[in-house]
Design an enzyme around this catalytic site. Structure first.
Site, PDB file in Angstrom:
ATOM      1  N   GLN A 178     -18.532  15.725  69.526  1.00  0.00           N
ATOM      2  CA  GLN A 178     -19.149  17.163  69.586  1.00  0.00           C
ATOM      3  C   GLN A 178     -20.892  17.051  69.081  1.00  0.00           C
ATOM      4  OE1 GLN A 178     -20.172  18.604  65.875  1.00  0.00           O
ATOM      5  NE2 GLN A 178     -19.792  20.525  65.763  1.00  0.00           N
TER       6      GLN A 178
ATOM      7  N   GLU B 203     -21.577  31.225  51.781  1.00  0.00           N
ATOM      8  CA  GLU B 203     -21.902  30.409  51.977  1.00  0.00           C
ATOM      9  C   GLU B 203     -23.052  30.609  51.310  1.00  0.00           C
ATOM     10  OE1 GLU B 203     -22.179  27.065  53.732  1.00  0.00           O
ATOM     11  OE2 GLU B 203     -20.062  27.424  53.224  1.00  0.00           O
TER      12      GLU B 203
ATOM     13  N   LEU C 102     -15.861  13.692  59.514  1.00  0.00           N
ATOM     14  CA  LEU C 102     -17.711  14.161  60.069  1.00  0.00           C
ATOM     15  C   LEU C 102     -18.538  13.881  59.753  1.00  0.00           C
ATOM     16  CD1 LEU C 102     -17.279  17.996  58.853  1.00  0.00           C
ATOM     17  CD2 LEU C 102     -15.456  16.704  60.519  1.00  0.00           C
TER      18      LEU C 102
ATOM     19  N   GLY D  97     -18.903  12.100  56.558  1.00  0.00           N
ATOM     20  CA  GLY D  97     -18.922  10.596  56.605  1.00  0.00           C
ATOM     21  C   GLY D  97     -20.694  10.811  55.523  1.00  0.00           C
TER      22      GLY D  97
ATOM     23  N   LYS E  25     -27.612   9.097  60.413  1.00  0.00           N
ATOM     24  CA  LYS E  25     -27.463   8.814  58.847  1.00  0.00           C
ATOM     25  C   LYS E  25     -26.596   8.000  58.151  1.00  0.00           C
ATOM     26  CE  LYS E  25     -26.399  12.447  56.267  1.00  0.00           C
ATOM     27  NZ  LYS E  25     -26.587  13.607  55.439  1.00  0.00           N
TER      28      LYS E  25
ATOM     29  N   ASN F 227     -28.602 -32.583  42.502  1.00  0.00           N
ATOM     30  CA  ASN F 227     -29.660 -31.736  42.248  1.00  0.00           C
ATOM     31  C   ASN F 227     -31.417 -31.759  43.077  1.00  0.00           C
ATOM     32  OD1 ASN F 227     -30.793 -31.239  39.516  1.00  0.00           O
ATOM     33  ND2 ASN F 227     -32.615 -32.670  40.785  1.00  0.00           N
TER      34      ASN F 227
ATOM     35  N   ARG G 267     -33.196  14.504  57.814  1.00  0.00           N
ATOM     36  CA  ARG G 267     -34.099  14.634  55.980  1.00  0.00           C
ATOM     37  C   ARG G 267     -33.775  13.202  55.722  1.00  0.00           C
ATOM     38  NH1 ARG G 267     -31.179  18.069  52.661  1.00  0.00           N
ATOM     39  NH2 ARG G 267     -32.481  17.322  50.901  1.00  0.00           N
TER      40      ARG G 267
ATOM     41  N   GLY H  21     -21.230  23.951  63.926  1.00  0.00           N
ATOM     42  CA  GLY H  21     -20.840  23.828  62.854  1.00  0.00           C
ATOM     43  C   GLY H  21     -19.378  23.187  62.233  1.00  0.00           C
TER      44      GLY H  21
ATOM     45  N   ASN I  12     -18.382  24.333  46.610  1.00  0.00           N
ATOM     46  CA  ASN I  12     -17.549  23.520  47.697  1.00  0.00           C
ATOM     47  C   ASN I  12     -17.759  22.357  48.282  1.00  0.00           C
ATOM     48  OD1 ASN I  12     -16.054  22.514  50.190  1.00  0.00           O
ATOM     49  ND2 ASN I  12     -16.963  23.847  50.883  1.00  0.00           N
TER      50      ASN I  12
HETATM   51  C1  UD1 Z   1     -20.939  22.845  53.965  1.00  0.00           C
HETATM   52  C2  UD1 Z   1     -20.079  23.871  53.594  1.00  0.00           C
HETATM   53  C3  UD1 Z   1     -19.859  24.207  52.524  1.00  0.00           C
HETATM   54  C4  UD1 Z   1     -20.751  23.422  50.998  1.00  0.00           C
HETATM   55  C5  UD1 Z   1     -21.886  22.249  51.927  1.00  0.00           C
HETATM   56  C6  UD1 Z   1     -20.692  20.456  51.286  1.00  0.00           C
HETATM   57  C7  UD1 Z   1     -19.260  24.702  55.738  1.00  0.00           C
HETATM   58  C8  UD1 Z   1     -19.708  25.838  56.445  1.00  0.00           C
HETATM   59  N1  UD1 Z   1     -19.593  24.739  54.857  1.00  0.00           N
HETATM   60  O1  UD1 Z   1     -22.524  23.236  54.204  1.00  0.00           O
HETATM   61  O2  UD1 Z   1     -19.734  25.432  51.769  1.00  0.00           O
HETATM   62  O3  UD1 Z   1     -21.248  23.474  49.574  1.00  0.00           O
HETATM   63  O4  UD1 Z   1     -20.763  21.353  53.473  1.00  0.00           O
HETATM   64  O5  UD1 Z   1     -22.134  20.038  51.683  1.00  0.00           O
HETATM   65  O6  UD1 Z   1     -18.721  24.023  56.165  1.00  0.00           O
HETATM   66  N2  UD1 Z   1     -21.199  18.106  60.874  1.00  0.00           N
HETATM   67  C9  UD1 Z   1     -20.487  17.957  61.294  1.00  0.00           C
HETATM   68  N3  UD1 Z   1     -20.733  19.112  62.582  1.00  0.00           N
HETATM   69  C10 UD1 Z   1     -21.538  19.830  62.732  1.00  0.00           C
HETATM   70  C11 UD1 Z   1     -21.873  20.416  61.334  1.00  0.00           C
HETATM   71  C12 UD1 Z   1     -22.119  19.525  60.274  1.00  0.00           C
HETATM   72  O7  UD1 Z   1     -20.299  16.947  62.795  1.00  0.00           O
HETATM   73  O8  UD1 Z   1     -21.461  20.658  63.535  1.00  0.00           O
HETATM   74  C13 UD1 Z   1     -21.184  17.461  59.748  1.00  0.00           C
HETATM   75  C14 UD1 Z   1     -22.308  16.542  58.997  1.00  0.00           C
HETATM   76  O9  UD1 Z   1     -22.918  15.603  60.325  1.00  0.00           O
HETATM   77  C15 UD1 Z   1     -22.470  16.650  58.170  1.00  0.00           C
HETATM   78  C16 UD1 Z   1     -21.364  17.681  57.290  1.00  0.00           C
HETATM   79  O10 UD1 Z   1     -20.327  17.995  58.350  1.00  0.00           O
HETATM   80  O11 UD1 Z   1     -21.533  15.359  56.956  1.00  0.00           O
HETATM   81  C17 UD1 Z   1     -21.591  18.186  56.522  1.00  0.00           C
HETATM   82  O12 UD1 Z   1     -22.152  19.211  57.416  1.00  0.00           O
HETATM   83  P1  UD1 Z   1     -24.284  20.551  56.680  1.00  0.00           P
HETATM   84  O13 UD1 Z   1     -23.926  20.768  57.528  1.00  0.00           O
HETATM   85  O14 UD1 Z   1     -24.198  19.398  55.669  1.00  0.00           O
HETATM   86  O15 UD1 Z   1     -23.064  21.019  55.947  1.00  0.00           O
HETATM   87  P2  UD1 Z   1     -23.090  23.362  55.376  1.00  0.00           P
HETATM   88  O16 UD1 Z   1     -22.677  23.276  56.702  1.00  0.00           O
HETATM   89  O17 UD1 Z   1     -24.407  22.896  55.074  1.00  0.00           O
END
Ligand code: UD1
Ligand code: CA
Length: 575
Positions: free
Chosen positions: A84, A167, A15, A113, A29, A356, A22, A89, A182
Site C-alpha cells: 500500500q 472518528e 494491516l 499488525g 513497528k 559439575n 511514535r 487510510g 472501535n
Molecule cells: C482506526 C479506526 C478507529 C479505531 C482505531 C483503533 C479507521 C478510519 N479508524 O483508527 O475507528 O478506533 O483504528 O486503533 O479505520 N494502516 C494501514 N494503512 C493505512 C492506515 C493504517 O495499513 O493507510 C494500519 C496501521 O498500520 C495500523 C492500523 O491500520 O496497524 C490502524 O491505523 P491507525 O492509523 O492507527 O488507526 P486510525 O485510522 O487512527
C-alpha cells in the site's frame, strides 16, 4: 455447516503498512519483539486460529523487511503480501487488497499488525457472531477503555443497534462523550465488503479512506451489524509507543507464565521472571527469581534455574540439571543432573550428565572470528575459575583445577587431572585422589585447600597472568556473549526491557499526547491493575516507583529496574 466451519474466516487481512512514528525507531513497528518474537508473529497466530483460506498482509513502511520477517515464520503461500503506497487510510488499505481477495473472499476478518494480545477465542467469537447475523452482515469488536480519546466512537440508535462509527477527529463534543470505541477489528461478509470498498470517499477531517465507513454502507443496505464487546481490556492493546510495547509484553508474559504454572512449573516470583514464547519447560522444574529464559531454550523436568540466570537460544537442560546465579547458557546442552551453580558462561558446549561446573567457569567459545565448541563428558569436575578455550574436549570423569586455563585443543582424556596456566596434565594423579588433594571434591568453591596453578605442582609452568601471554591462543580476544551475531544479546533488545507500570489504558495511534501513557512522564502513578489475569502486575506496581525508560534497559536481569529492593538501576540513573 458444522460449528467449526462456521467459526472459520475465508480471508484475513492484517494491516501493517503504517509508519509507527511514535515508536521513535528505524525498525518497522510490527517487527519489534515481544516475548521473543515480533509483534506481527503474534498477529499471524491470531489469523491462523481462524483457519482462513488466505491471509493478506498489507505492507508499506519497511515493507521489504516486514515481508522477509513474515516469510521466515514459514507459513508458505497461505500468506500473501500487498503493498500500500502511499497509505491513504484503513479503507484504502483494504481497497488495495481487492485483487487478492477476488469477488467472493468469504467472511473477511481485519486485524491490525500492532495488536498482539487478542486471543483466538475472542476472534472465533467475533466470526461466530458474524455467521449468526442476519442478512450477510458484519461483526465489530468494541471496548470501553478508561480513556476513549483517539478511538472511533460507536454510534447506536434508540434501539441500541450499531449504526455507525465516528472518528475521534470528526466527532462532535457530544459524540466524544461516548465511551464505547472501535478497536478496528471486524468480520465482514465478504461480498458486502467487496461491494462497499470502491464507494468509500475521503471527505473527512483526515482526508483518508475510512474502513469504518463500510459499516455505514452495511447499515444502509440493511445488513446486520453486531458488536462484540471485549471483556479483557488487555486484549485490545494496540502498540503505538515503546510504553505500549512494554505493556503488551507484560500482558503476554503473564499468559506464558500462567501456562507454565498450570503445567507444574514452579515459578517463585512471576513478576521478575522472563520466559519467551515457545519455551518448553518440564514439570517439577523450579524457576527462581530474576531469571531470563529466551526463545529457543528448552528445560527438562525437575531442573532448577536461577536466581539470576539466563538461558539463551539453544540452551538445553536435561532432566534434573541445575543452573544457578549469574550463569549464562547459550547453545549448550547441559546433561542430566549436571550443575553450574554460580557465575559462569557456557556457550556452544555440551556437558555430560552429572558434571559439575565450578564457580567462575568460562567456555571461551569465540576467538574473535569464529565460535567453537566445548565438549565435556559425564561426571567431569571443572574447578572454580577454569577457562576452557574452544575447541576442546574433556573426557568422562576428568578434573580441572581451580583457575586452570585449558588452552584450545587440549583434549583432556577421561579421568585426567589438568591444572595451571596454561593447564597441564597432572602426572600420576587420578581424578579422585586429585580432588581430595585439591579440595576439588567440595561443592563450595571457597573450600579449595590449594590452588592448582600456583606453580608448585608444575615445574616449568611459568606464566602467572592468565590471558596475558602469547602462549594462550584464543584467550585474548575471547568475549563471551559479546559477539555481534548473537541474537538477543544486545542491550537494545526491547523484549528484555523493564516492565512498566500499568499506566494509561491503551490508545490508538492518532492521539499524539496521552497523559500518563508516555514513558517520559515522570511520576505518573501506575494505574489500577485491570481485571483479568490473576498474577501480580509485576514489581512496578510498587507505589511511587517512577516509570522507567522502556527499551533502554540492559537485558541482564540484575539490572532490571523493576526489582523490588534492587536499589538504583542503570535506567534510573540515566533518566
Ligand atoms: C482506526 C479506526 C478507529 C479505531 C482505531 C483503533 C479507521 C478510519 N479508524 O483508527 O475507528 O478506533 O483504528 O486503533 O479505520 N494502516 C494501514 N494503512 C493505512 C492506515 C493504517 O495499513 O493507510 C494500519 C496501521 O498500520 C495500523 C492500523 O491500520 O496497524 C490502524 O491505523 P491507525 O492509523 O492507527 O488507526 P486510525 O485510522 O487512527
Ligand atoms: Ca492505531
Amino acid at each position: 455447516m458444522s460449528t467449526s466451519q462456521k467459526s472459520r474466516a475465508g480471508s484475513v487481512v492484517i494491516l501493517a503498512a503504517g509508519h509507527g512514528k511514535r515508536m521513535k525507531s528505524a525498525k518497522p513497528k510490527v517487527l519489534h519483539p515481544v516475548c521473543g518474537r515480533p509483534l506481527i508473529a503474534w498477529v499471524l497466530d491470531q489469523a491462523l486460529a481462524l483457519e482462513p483460506e488466505r491471509i493478506v498482509v498489507v505492507i508499506g513502511h519497511g515493507g521489504a523487511e516486514v515481508e522477509k520477517a513474515v516469510r521466515e515464520l514459514g507459513h508458505g503461500d497461505r500468506v500473501r503480501f500487498v503493498r500500500q503506497e502511499p497509505q491513504l487510510g484503513t479503507g484504502h488499505a483494504l481497497q488495495v487488497c481487492l485483487p487478492e481477495l477476488g469477488a467472493n473472499p468469504g467472511v473477511t476478518v481485519v486485524l491490525y499488525g500492532d495488536m498482539p494480545c487478542l486471543r483466538p477465542e475472542t476472534l472465533l467469537a467475533l466470526v461466530a457472531t458474524q455467521a449468526e447475523s442476519a442478512a450477510n452482515g458484519m461483526a465489530i469488536l468494541t471496548a470501553m477503555p478508561a480513556e476513549p480519546r483517539g478511538f472511533g466512537r460507536i454510534l447506536r440508535n434508540e434501539k441500541d443497534a450499531v449504526i455507525g462509527i465516528v472518528e475521534d477527529r470528526d466527532a462532535s463534543a457530544e459524540q466524544k462523550l461516548i465511551d464505547e470505541v472501535n478497536l478496528g477489528v471486524y468480520a465482514f461478509d465478504g461480498q458486502g465488503l467487496v461491494a462497499a470498498l470502491p464507494k468509500l470517499s475521503n471527505k473527512n477531517a483526515q482526508g483518508e479512506y475510512y474502513l469504518t465507513d463500510v459499516l455505514a454502507a452495511f447499515v444502509a443496505e440493511r445488513r446486520a451489524v453486531e458488536a462484540v464487546l471485549l471483556e479483557d481490556e488487555d486484549e485490545g492493546l494496540g502498540v503505538n509507543t515503546l510504553a505500549h510495547l512494554a505493556e503488551a509484553r507484560w500482558a503476554l508474559q503473564l499468559r506464558i507464565l500462567e501456562t507454565h504454572l498450570e503445567n507444574g512449573v514452579y515459578i517463585e516470583d512471576p513478576a521478575s521472571t522472563y520466559i519467551d514464547h515457545g519455551v518448553e519447560i518440564g514439570a517439577g522444574t523450579r524457576i527462581l527469581p530474576c531469571t531470563v529464559i529466551r526463545a529457543g531454550a528448552k528445560v527438562g523436568r525437575d531442573c532448577e534455574v536461577g536466581p539470576f540466570a539466563q538461558l539463551r537460544v539453544g540452551a538445553v537442560l536435561e532432566d534434573g540439571a541445575e543452573i544457578g546465579n549469574f550463569v549464562e547458557v547459550k547453545n549448550t546442552r547441559v546433561g542430566s543432573h549436571a550443575k553450574a551453580k554460580h557465575l559462569a558462561y557456557l556457550g556452544d558446549g555440551e556437558i555430560g550428565a552429572r558434571s559439575n561446573i565450578g564457580a567462575g567457569t568460562i567456555f571461551a567459545n569465540y576467538d574473535g572470528v569464529k565460535k567453537h565448541k566445548t565438549k565435556l563428558g559425564e561426571r567431569v569436575f571443572v574447578g572454580s575459575g577454569s577457562v576452557i578455550v574452544a575447541p576442546n574436549t574433556i573426557g568422562d570423569g576428568a578434573t580441572t583445577g581451580a583457575g586452570a586455563i585449558v588452552t584450545r585443543d587440549s583434549n583432556v582424556g577421561a579421568g585426567e587431572v589438568w591444572v595451571g596456566v596454561p593447564a597441564k596434565k597432572l602426572a600420576g594423579k587420578s581424578a579422585s585422589s586429585a580432588r581430595s588433594a585439591t579440595g576439588a571434591g567440595e561443592s563450595s568453591p571457597g573450600a579449595r585447600k590449594s590452588l592448582p596453578g600456583d606453580g608448585k605442582s608444575q615445574p616449568g609452568a611459568v606464566p602467572s597472568q592468565p590471558g596475558a601471554g602469547p602462549s594462550l591462543p584464543g584467550a585474548g580476544p575471547f568475549q563471551p556473549g559479546a559477539g555481534p551475531s548473537q541474537p538477543g544479546a544486545g542491550p537494545s533488545d526491547p523484549g528484555a526491557g523493564p516492565s512498566l507500570p500499568r499506566s494509561a489504558p491503551f490508545q490508538p495511534g492518532s492521539e499524539p499526547s496521552q497523559p500518563g501513557a508516555g514513558p517520559s512522564d515522570p511520576g505518573a502513578a501506575p494505574s489500577q491493575p485491570r481485571a483479568g489475569p490473576s498474577l501480580p502486575r509485576s514489581a512496578p506496581s510498587q507505589p511511587g516507583s517512577a516509570p522507567s525508560q522502556p527499551g533502554a534497559g540492559p537485558s541482564l536481569p540484575g539490572a532490571a529496574p523493576s526489582l523490588p529492593g534492587a536499589g538504583q538501576s542503570e535506567t534510573e540513573r540515566r533518566s
